[in-house]
Structure formats: C-alpha cells, structure tokens
Design a protein around this motif. Structure first.
Motif, PDB file in Angstrom:
ATOM      1  N   ARG A  88       0.836  -1.210   0.000  1.00 18.84           N
ATOM      2  CA  ARG A  88       0.000   0.000   0.000  1.00 18.84           C
ATOM      3  C   ARG A  88       0.869   1.258   0.000  1.00 18.84           C
ATOM      4  NH1 ARG A  88      -5.292  -1.047   0.913  1.00 18.84           N
ATOM      5  NH2 ARG A  88      -5.807  -3.108   1.763  1.00 18.84           N
ATOM      6  N   GLN A 181      -7.363  -8.826  -3.384  1.00 23.77           N
ATOM      7  CA  GLN A 181      -7.312  -7.443  -2.910  1.00 23.77           C
ATOM      8  C   GLN A 181      -7.740  -6.547  -4.080  1.00 23.77           C
ATOM      9  OE1 GLN A 181      -6.601  -6.664   0.366  1.00 23.77           O
ATOM     10  NE2 GLN A 181      -6.671  -8.897   0.576  1.00 23.77           N
ATOM     11  N   VAL A 182      -9.056  -6.559  -4.351  1.00 21.60           N
ATOM     12  CA  VAL A 182      -9.582  -6.011  -5.601  1.00 21.60           C
ATOM     13  C   VAL A 182      -9.314  -4.507  -5.735  1.00 21.60           C
ATOM     14  CG1 VAL A 182     -11.686  -5.651  -6.946  1.00 21.60           C
ATOM     15  CG2 VAL A 182     -11.319  -7.815  -5.758  1.00 21.60           C
ATOM     16  N   ASP A 183      -9.619  -3.744  -4.704  1.00 21.66           N
ATOM     17  CA  ASP A 183      -9.471  -2.290  -4.815  1.00 21.66           C
ATOM     18  C   ASP A 183      -8.006  -1.891  -4.993  1.00 21.66           C
ATOM     19  OD1 ASP A 183     -12.185  -1.999  -4.588  1.00 21.66           O
ATOM     20  OD2 ASP A 183     -12.156  -1.565  -2.443  1.00 21.66           O
ATOM     21  N   HIS A 186      -6.886  -2.582  -8.433  1.00 25.22           N
ATOM     22  CA  HIS A 186      -7.349  -1.558  -9.382  1.00 25.22           C
ATOM     23  C   HIS A 186      -6.385  -0.378  -9.412  1.00 25.22           C
ATOM     24  CE1 HIS A 186      -9.922   1.492 -11.258  1.00 25.22           C
ATOM     25  NE2 HIS A 186     -10.632   0.484 -11.730  1.00 25.22           N
ATOM     26  N   VAL A 187      -5.877  -0.002  -8.250  1.00 22.88           N
ATOM     27  CA  VAL A 187      -4.898   1.091  -8.187  1.00 22.88           C
ATOM     28  C   VAL A 187      -3.648   0.721  -8.985  1.00 22.88           C
ATOM     29  CG1 VAL A 187      -3.381   2.402  -6.663  1.00 22.88           C
ATOM     30  CG2 VAL A 187      -5.734   1.935  -5.965  1.00 22.88           C
ATOM     31  N   GLN A 219     -15.139  -8.870 -10.741  1.00 21.66           N
ATOM     32  CA  GLN A 219     -16.172  -8.020 -10.162  1.00 21.66           C
ATOM     33  C   GLN A 219     -17.518  -8.201 -10.851  1.00 21.66           C
ATOM     34  OE1 GLN A 219     -13.948  -4.323 -10.829  1.00 21.66           O
ATOM     35  NE2 GLN A 219     -13.722  -4.090  -8.637  1.00 21.66           N
TER      36      GLN A 219
END
Length: 411
Positions: A88, A181-183, A186-187, A219
């Motif tokens: 992150r 860890q989908v979100d 996406h980043v 998704q």
C-alpha cells in the motif's frame, strides 16, 4: 528480509525481561497469542492486539510491525491490513501540501534499465512459482526502483523506463487479484495503464489492459470487460502476415479476455466467434515464443485458446464437452502455470457436475501437491471442495478434509 511481527515481539520482550506470561497478562491478551506469534505459527495479528502488546512493552505500535507477507499467503485472519502495508505504501504514497512525500525513500544505488528489467523478470518468476509471500516482500522495492528510473531518465530512455514501470505495476496488479485485494489491484493496474500510455508502446499498453479485464471479470462487470478488451484489440490489431510474436500475442490475448467476458454474459456464440479468431492468430504465431510472456503474463498460444474453450464449455454448463476438450490439450511452453492450474480446476468442476467425485478429488490433490499456495487463494477450489462434500454419501475422507482445511472451506 524484514523481521516478522513475532521476531520483533520476541526481541523487545526479552529486552524488557518480561516472560511471555507476564506480557500476556499486562497486555490483556492470551499467552497462546504471544507464543504463536513468537514461534511463527501466526505471522499477523489484529491492530488492536498489536497496540495492546506495544503498550505493555512501552514501545510504539509500529515497533512491532514487521514482515507479514507469509500471513497473507496463508490467508490468516486479519492478515491483509498489516501484511500488505508495504505494498500500500508503495502504490499510494502520501504527500503533504507542498507535494513532498511524507516517507521519502532513497535507493541504495541509482537504478538502471537493465537492473529494473532483471528485477521485473525475477519478480515474475517468483509470482509464477506461486511464492506469493516472497512476491509481496519484493513489491515495494520493485515499484520504488521502477519509479526512480522514470525520474532519472528523459527522452527515449524515459519511454523505456515508463514501459518497465508499467510491467512492474502489471505484475503487482496480477498478484493482488490472486490475493483478492480487488481495490488495491485496481490502483496498481490503473497506474500500469498510465505508465503504458506514457511509454507510447502499444504492446505494453495492451498487456496492461489484460489484467484490468481480469479484474473486471472478478467483479462481475462482464460488459465493461468485453468492451475494453474488444476496443483495445481493434486498436492494436496487426496484419497477421507481418505481425511480430509480441503483436500477435497482445491482440490474441485480448480476444481471449473478450471471449471470457462474453461467455459469462451468456453470449456463447459471440464467445465462440472470438475464440475462432484468436485461434487463427495463435496458428499464425505457431511455435514462436512471445518475448514478453514472462513479464506480461501473456501466455497466448494454441493451447491457451484451447484451455479457454474448455472454460467456456464449463460456464455454458456442458461438463461432458469440457472433459472431451480437455483430453485434446497439448502442452506448450507458452502457457503459464497459473493458466494450467486454473484449467485443472475446470476439469475438477466438470467431474463434480457429472458426479465423479473421486476424479474431482484426485485433480485437487494433484494441485495441492504442485501448487498449494496458489490453491489456497482460489475461491473456485473452495466451491469444488464444498460441492464434493455435499455430493458424497459417506463421511468425508481424510484427504478431502485436508483439502478443505487448505482452501479454507467448512463443508
């Protein structure tokens, strides 16, 4: 490698002269929690637990935070917040009002194109070997080097640096999709697409679109995945007679992603037409390897198209046809381990649909022996194990119980 939470905890506890029992009592946690962390049986903990332990030891909570990548790989409870903190931080750096990063990092040595390229190749090798814990650990330095290379170059050299930065972010996106860890994925993929645009390299750009399509499929955004894949395929479509292996692979791989979306949207005829077109490109490619396969996860080949036909038959509810097609698979070096493993799950599911539970269990046991870390992350595998358990008329075997424990299934 950075020490684990348990290694930090053991070192600081010993320096404080507290026993495990005394620390547990002061922190208000069980001694079993302290013991399992220090012995490496658990490599993650809730933030509230870390805060209590740190308070009892008189140190900041961050003093206990260490490498929890193994916890993410094991799918331990509460692993992701701590285990992925380095990822992150690398993907979403924090800057103040002046635009300066809060946690600036300085590379040990100036990055070079060759060094970053080697790092991308090495990270992809680790990813394809299903060593997700090691891959998570490598991600922060890989992204930092890729970005530093972009900042340190200009002109044509910077275009090449942008291409490498895109490939690095593509890898991270694929890794995060595997870890669900989908979100965050996406980043990573959005940044991969941005770097690809800046590189001006259509092959790199097409490669960055592919994992975005995969993410959209995860998704259930089927129409968007198909539209993105088809539009990009049209933009990069080569002349089959003159196309390079990389160009053919980029175009054909997108057609496969579009077909995957179409069949999930119950448009089986459209999916078949796309796969026929992709097969023509794969035939033209022949045995020529895609030079970017290792760094882009693009395993487009005749076998890859055939594996997609098996998947389409499974989704269409045709297990007999899926198993018949699976018998015709001819192995090629272009297909990645992940694709072949995913295909074996399709075979297992087809056996379940036909009531062939022993055969389905055998396929899962084969995957357990070959790729346990990969299998542990697959929701599809959990569904198969649950279906086998529900369909069997006798008590669960020890082998099936082991599989259920591995994939986190409670039949």
């Amino acid at each position: 490698m950075e020490p684990t939470i348990g290694e930090h905890l053991a070192r600081i506890r010993r320096q404080s002269t507290l026993t495990q029992e005394q620390l547990a009592d002061r922190a208000g946690v069980s001694v079993e929690t302290v013991r399992k962390l220090e012995q490496g049986e658990r490599t993650s903990a809730r933030m509230s637990t870390l805060k209590s332990l740190a308070g009892a030891l008189g140190v900041p909570t961050t003093a206990l935070m260490g490498n929890a990548a193994q916890a993410v790989d094991r799918r331990e409870p509460d692993a992701a917040p701590i285990g992925l903190v380095g990822v992150r931080r690398a993907l979403t750096p924090v800057a103040g009002l002046d635009g300066q990063p809060v946690a600036a990092t300085t590379a040990a040595e100036p990055p070079t194109v060759n060094r970053v390229r080697r790092s991308v190749l090495a990270a992809n090798t680790i990813y394809h070997a299903n060593d997700y814990a090691a891959a998570i650990t490598l991600v922060p330095s890989l992204l930092a080097d890729a970005r530093a290379l972009v900042d340190a170059t200009d002109g044509d050299a910077q275009l090449a640096a942008y291409a490498l930065a895109s490939q690095a972010h593509q890898l991270v996106g694929r890794l995060l999709i595997q870890l669900r860890q989908v979100d965050l994925a996406h980043v990573a993929i959005t940044q991969a697409l941005d770097h690809a645009r800046r590189s001006g390299d259509q092959v790199v750009g097409a490669a960055a679109v592919a994992p975005m399509c995969w993410l959209l499929l995860r998704q259930a955004r089927f129409a968007e995945a198909e539209a993105l894949a088809v539009r990009t395929a049209e933009q990069v479509e080569p002349r089959l007679s003159a196309a390079s292996p990389a160009e053919l692979a980029s175009w054909g791989f997108l057609l496969m992603k579009a077909a995957s979306a179409a069949v999930r949207d119950a448009r089986h005829d459209d999916a078949r037409d796309m796969l026929d077109l992709a097969a023509a490109g794969a035939h033209r490619l022949g045995g020529r390897p895609n030079p970017n396969a290792d760094v882009m996860g693009n395993d487009f080949s005749t076998e890859g198209v055939h594996l997609m036909r098996v998947e389409a038959a499974v989704i269409a509810g045709q297990p007999d046809q899926a198993l018949a097609l699976a018998q015709e698979v001819h192995r090629s070096p272009q297909v990645t381990p992940s694709s072949r493993q995913r295909h074996r799950l399709d075979v297992a599911w087809s056996h379940v649909e036909l009531g062939q539970y022993a055969d389905a269990t055998g396929v899962l046991l084969e995957l357990r022996d070959r790729a346990p870390a990969w299998l542990r992350q697959q929701r599809y595998a959990r569904e198969i194990v649950r279906s086998i358990a529900d369909g069997r008329r006798r008590a669960m075997s020890s082998e099936l119980a082991e599989l259920a424990a591995l994939v986190g299934c409670t039949p």
